[in-house]
Design a protein around this motif. Structure first.
Motif, mmCIF file in Angstrom:
data_model
loop_
_atom_site.group_PDB
_atom_site.id
_atom_site.type_symbol
_atom_site.label_atom_id
_atom_site.label_comp_id
_atom_site.label_asym_id
_atom_site.label_seq_id
_atom_site.Cartn_x
_atom_site.Cartn_y
_atom_site.Cartn_z
ATOM 1 N N TRP A 162 -2.333 -19.028 -0.491
ATOM 2 C CA TRP A 162 -1.626 -19.903 -1.417
ATOM 3 C C TRP A 162 -0.877 -19.076 -2.463
ATOM 4 O O TRP A 162 0.292 -19.302 -2.728
ATOM 5 C CB TRP A 162 -2.589 -20.871 -2.090
ATOM 6 N N LEU A 163 -1.545 -18.067 -3.023
ATOM 7 C CA LEU A 163 -0.901 -17.229 -4.028
ATOM 8 C C LEU A 163 0.290 -16.478 -3.439
ATOM 9 O O LEU A 163 1.336 -16.354 -4.071
ATOM 10 C CB LEU A 163 -1.900 -16.241 -4.626
ATOM 11 N N ARG A 164 0.159 -16.003 -2.232
ATOM 12 C CA ARG A 164 1.254 -15.284 -1.569
ATOM 13 C C ARG A 164 2.448 -16.224 -1.367
ATOM 14 O O ARG A 164 3.591 -15.856 -1.622
ATOM 15 C CB ARG A 164 0.770 -14.722 -0.232
ATOM 16 N N GLN A 165 2.185 -17.437 -0.943
ATOM 17 C CA GLN A 165 3.273 -18.382 -0.689
ATOM 18 C C GLN A 165 3.967 -18.815 -1.974
ATOM 19 O O GLN A 165 5.192 -18.820 -2.039
ATOM 20 C CB GLN A 165 2.742 -19.598 0.060
ATOM 21 N N VAL A 166 3.210 -19.155 -2.998
ATOM 22 C CA VAL A 166 3.856 -19.636 -4.221
ATOM 23 C C VAL A 166 4.560 -18.523 -4.975
ATOM 24 O O VAL A 166 5.474 -18.788 -5.749
ATOM 25 C CB VAL A 166 2.880 -20.389 -5.147
ATOM 26 N N SER A 167 4.181 -17.278 -4.747
ATOM 27 C CA SER A 167 4.835 -16.175 -5.451
ATOM 28 C C SER A 167 6.292 -16.019 -5.024
ATOM 29 O O SER A 167 7.100 -15.464 -5.764
ATOM 30 C CB SER A 167 4.075 -14.865 -5.249
ATOM 31 N N ILE A 168 6.648 -16.514 -3.838
ATOM 32 C CA ILE A 168 8.038 -16.399 -3.391
ATOM 33 C C ILE A 168 8.847 -17.682 -3.589
ATOM 34 O O ILE A 168 10.031 -17.710 -3.288
ATOM 35 C CB ILE A 168 8.106 -15.965 -1.909
ATOM 36 N N PHE A 169 8.245 -18.719 -4.130
ATOM 37 C CA PHE A 169 8.951 -19.992 -4.307
ATOM 38 C C PHE A 169 10.249 -19.815 -5.084
ATOM 39 O O PHE A 169 11.309 -20.202 -4.635
ATOM 40 C CB PHE A 169 8.088 -21.002 -5.056
ATOM 41 N N ARG A 170 10.149 -19.295 -6.269
ATOM 42 C CA ARG A 170 11.305 -19.231 -7.154
ATOM 43 C C ARG A 170 12.409 -18.346 -6.580
ATOM 44 O O ARG A 170 13.579 -18.694 -6.618
ATOM 45 C CB ARG A 170 10.880 -18.736 -8.521
ATOM 46 N N ARG A 171 12.024 -17.200 -6.032
ATOM 47 C CA ARG A 171 13.019 -16.273 -5.473
ATOM 48 C C ARG A 171 13.741 -16.879 -4.284
ATOM 49 O O ARG A 171 14.921 -16.623 -4.083
ATOM 50 C CB ARG A 171 12.353 -14.974 -5.013
ATOM 51 N N SER A 172 13.057 -17.651 -3.478
ATOM 52 C CA SER A 172 13.618 -18.136 -2.221
ATOM 53 C C SER A 172 14.146 -19.563 -2.269
ATOM 54 O O SER A 172 14.674 -20.050 -1.281
ATOM 55 C CB SER A 172 12.551 -18.050 -1.126
ATOM 56 N N GLY A 173 13.966 -20.247 -3.367
ATOM 57 C CA GLY A 173 14.441 -21.620 -3.472
ATOM 58 C C GLY A 173 13.592 -22.608 -2.694
ATOM 59 O O GLY A 173 14.059 -23.676 -2.328
ATOM 60 N N ILE A 174 12.342 -22.281 -2.448
ATOM 61 C CA ILE A 174 11.443 -23.159 -1.697
ATOM 62 C C ILE A 174 10.838 -24.177 -2.652
ATOM 63 O O ILE A 174 10.349 -23.831 -3.722
ATOM 64 C CB ILE A 174 10.355 -22.334 -0.985
ATOM 65 N N ARG A 175 10.872 -25.448 -2.253
ATOM 66 C CA ARG A 175 10.356 -26.515 -3.109
ATOM 67 C C ARG A 175 9.110 -27.179 -2.574
ATOM 68 O O ARG A 175 8.482 -27.953 -3.277
ATOM 69 C CB ARG A 175 11.427 -27.575 -3.306
ATOM 70 N N ALA A 176 8.764 -26.944 -1.315
ATOM 71 C CA ALA A 176 7.606 -27.609 -0.722
ATOM 72 C C ALA A 176 6.931 -26.678 0.274
ATOM 73 O O ALA A 176 7.585 -25.876 0.921
ATOM 74 C CB ALA A 176 8.031 -28.893 -0.028
ATOM 75 N N VAL A 177 5.623 -26.825 0.380
ATOM 76 C CA VAL A 177 4.834 -26.066 1.351
ATOM 77 C C VAL A 177 3.922 -27.049 2.043
ATOM 78 O O VAL A 177 3.413 -27.975 1.420
ATOM 79 C CB VAL A 177 3.993 -24.978 0.659
#
Length: 65
Positions: A27-42
């Motif tokens: 979870w921490l690995r995935q959310v750490s790239i949210f802002r950089r990659s423009g990801i809004r949902a997992v």
């Protein structure tokens, strides 16, 4: 927060990541790239795609592992 207030989480409830059956490290690995990659949902691919359409997007961008 008081137990008579909206949003109160009962003390006996399991932690959210445990209830969602998610490993803390992934979870921490995935959310750490949210802002950089423009990801809004997992989550589930089909549900993410539904969310993308709901937001007026053509597709859902998935985090890279």
């Amino acid at each position: 927060m008081r137990d008579d207030k909206r949003g109160h989480i009962p003390a006996g409830l399991a932690p959210i990541l445990q209830r969602l059956n998610l490993a803390e490290s992934s979870w921490l690995r995935q959310v750490s790239i949210f802002r950089r990659s423009g990801i809004r949902a997992v989550g589930d691919g089909a549900l993410c795609q539904q969310y993308a359409h709901h937001c007026g997007q053509q597709r859902c961008r998935y985090p890279k592992h």
